[in-house]
Design a protein around this motif. Structure first.
Motif, PDB file in Angstrom:
ATOM      1  N   MET A   1       6.724   2.493  -9.556  1.00 32.73           N
ATOM      2  CA  MET A   1       6.555   3.303  -8.349  1.00 32.73           C
ATOM      3  C   MET A   1       7.098   2.535  -7.142  1.00 32.73           C
ATOM      4  O   MET A   1       6.780   1.362  -6.949  1.00 32.73           O
ATOM      5  N   LYS A   2       7.895   3.196  -6.363  1.00 32.43           N
ATOM      6  CA  LYS A   2       8.497   2.576  -5.207  1.00 32.43           C
ATOM      7  C   LYS A   2       7.494   2.475  -4.065  1.00 32.43           C
ATOM      8  O   LYS A   2       6.823   3.454  -3.736  1.00 32.43           O
ATOM      9  N   LEU A   3       7.420   1.308  -3.481  1.00 34.61           N
ATOM     10  CA  LEU A   3       6.475   1.089  -2.383  1.00 34.61           C
ATOM     11  C   LEU A   3       7.071   1.533  -1.066  1.00 34.61           C
ATOM     12  O   LEU A   3       8.280   1.395  -0.826  1.00 34.61           O
ATOM     13  N   SER A   4       6.225   2.058  -0.210  1.00 33.65           N
ATOM     14  CA  SER A   4       6.672   2.445   1.137  1.00 33.65           C
ATOM     15  C   SER A   4       6.841   1.190   1.988  1.00 33.65           C
ATOM     16  O   SER A   4       6.441   0.084   1.592  1.00 33.65           O
ATOM     17  N   ARG A   5       7.387   1.357   3.150  1.00 41.86           N
ATOM     18  CA  ARG A   5       7.616   0.216   4.032  1.00 41.86           C
ATOM     19  C   ARG A   5       6.298  -0.430   4.445  1.00 41.86           C
ATOM     20  O   ARG A   5       6.165  -1.655   4.464  1.00 41.86           O
ATOM     21  N   GLY A   6       5.316   0.400   4.728  1.00 41.92           N
ATOM     22  CA  GLY A   6       4.007  -0.124   5.113  1.00 41.92           C
ATOM     23  C   GLY A   6       3.344  -0.892   3.978  1.00 41.92           C
ATOM     24  O   GLY A   6       2.715  -1.934   4.189  1.00 41.92           O
ATOM     25  N   GLU A   7       3.500  -0.356   2.744  1.00 42.74           N
ATOM     26  CA  GLU A   7       2.915  -1.041   1.590  1.00 42.74           C
ATOM     27  C   GLU A   7       3.603  -2.372   1.327  1.00 42.74           C
ATOM     28  O   GLU A   7       2.951  -3.355   0.940  1.00 42.74           O
ATOM     29  N   LYS A   8       4.916  -2.441   1.531  1.00 47.67           N
ATOM     30  CA  LYS A   8       5.632  -3.703   1.356  1.00 47.67           C
ATOM     31  C   LYS A   8       5.160  -4.748   2.357  1.00 47.67           C
ATOM     32  O   LYS A   8       4.976  -5.920   2.008  1.00 47.67           O
ATOM     33  N   VAL A   9       4.980  -4.318   3.600  1.00 46.90           N
ATOM     34  CA  VAL A   9       4.477  -5.246   4.627  1.00 46.90           C
ATOM     35  C   VAL A   9       3.089  -5.740   4.249  1.00 46.90           C
ATOM     36  O   VAL A   9       2.763  -6.926   4.402  1.00 46.90           O
TER      37      VAL A   9
END
Length: 288
Positions: A1-9
């Motif tokens: 599952m691809k992480l969103s930008r907020g989740e990556k941060v």
């Protein structure tokens, strides 16, 4: 599952926080080891940070030769091995019984264990009780009082309860007794919980300092934790070594050397048991 930008941060921030927490725990240990292996001059001038300066093993030699380190090490090994093995057997048997729904008085026994976690008799009653049993100044006085741990019992009980009932039922149908079921079915699938209890119990016995301070007065029976106290606080060591080593050894080098030589056995065990910690403690905490 691809992480969103907020989740990556969020993941990056957690990783950075984990690294910082790891360094906070690791760097003081590296500083102690470095000081114990540095020259008195380097330690006195605060040149040592996280790497030995002017490598010198005089502090280790001092502890090895001029203290009862070997005898105390043997005492700690005997206390830790005996206490861990006996306590593990008691904890396994108790946890298995409490995890079994058919046990009569199960709720009452559980409440008694919870009560024992919150309330205790206190230091003086325990001292006089052990004295009446003639256990003072024996290694047993550091082993017997801590054989039963309600907390570890509940941790292992949760691990046993997470084992599918179908496994035990299949063993019972095949004619296995409760003992056979425990040994051949339950224990093999509860290795994580058991390993966690083993390392926690071993560390507790290894670091049993206050009990040794209260109950042990004979030098030949003192464990490493009590010898460490004497080296750091009481400086109960022959001072002739200062002249033998020329420059002399500061109390800081003696203390750091003793600390390092005390924690090394546990540091050697931790890497092999670390992978069981989180899994063992969390087993049984969530059921679906």
């Amino acid at each position: 599952m691809k992480l969103s930008r907020g989740e990556k941060v969020y993941v990056v921030a957690l990783n950075i926080l984990a690294v910082i927490c790891g360094l906070v725990c690791l760097l003081p240990v590296l500083n102690l080891i470095s000081k114990s292996l540095s020259s008195p001059k380097a330690v006195y001038n605060n040149w040592v940070i996280f790497w030995p300066v002017e490598f010198n093993t005089a502090g280790w030699s001092y502890i090895w030769v001029y203290t009862s380190y070997l005898r105390s090490l043997l005492n700690s090994v005997i206390i830790t091995l005996s206490g861990t093995v006996i306590s593990l057997v008691i904890t396994i048997l108790t946890s298995y019984a409490l995890a079994h729904p058919k046990l009569k008085g199960r709720k009452l026994l559980t409440y008694l264990y919870v009560f024992a976690m919150v309330f205790s008799a206190g230091t003086l009653p325990m001292y006089f009780q052990l004295k009446s049993y003639n256990l003072l100044n024996t290694l047993w006085v550091l082993i017997l009082p801590s054989l039963v741990s309600p907390y570890y019992t509940f941790v292992l009980k949760g691990g046993f309860e997470s084992v599918p009932d179908s496994l035990e039922e299949a063993a019972r149908i095949d004619g296995a007794s409760y003992t056979r079921t425990l040994v051949s079915v339950i224990l093999p699938v509860s290795k994580a919980s058991i390993a966690t209890i083993v390392i926690f119990t071993a560390v507790a016995y290894w670091n049993r300092y206050f009990d040794a301070l209260l109950y042990i007065t004979k030098q030949q029976l003192k464990p490493l934790s009590l010898l460490l106290y004497e080296v750091i606080k009481l400086a109960n060591i022959e001072q002739t070594a200062d002249e033998i080593y020329g420059q002399g050894l500061s109390q800081e080098i003696k203390s750091t050397s003793m600390v390092v030589m005390t924690i090394l056995p546990m540091l050697a065990i931790y890497p092999f048991m670390q992978r069981y910690f989180v899994k063992g403690v969390m087993v049984g905490s969530v059921k679906g």
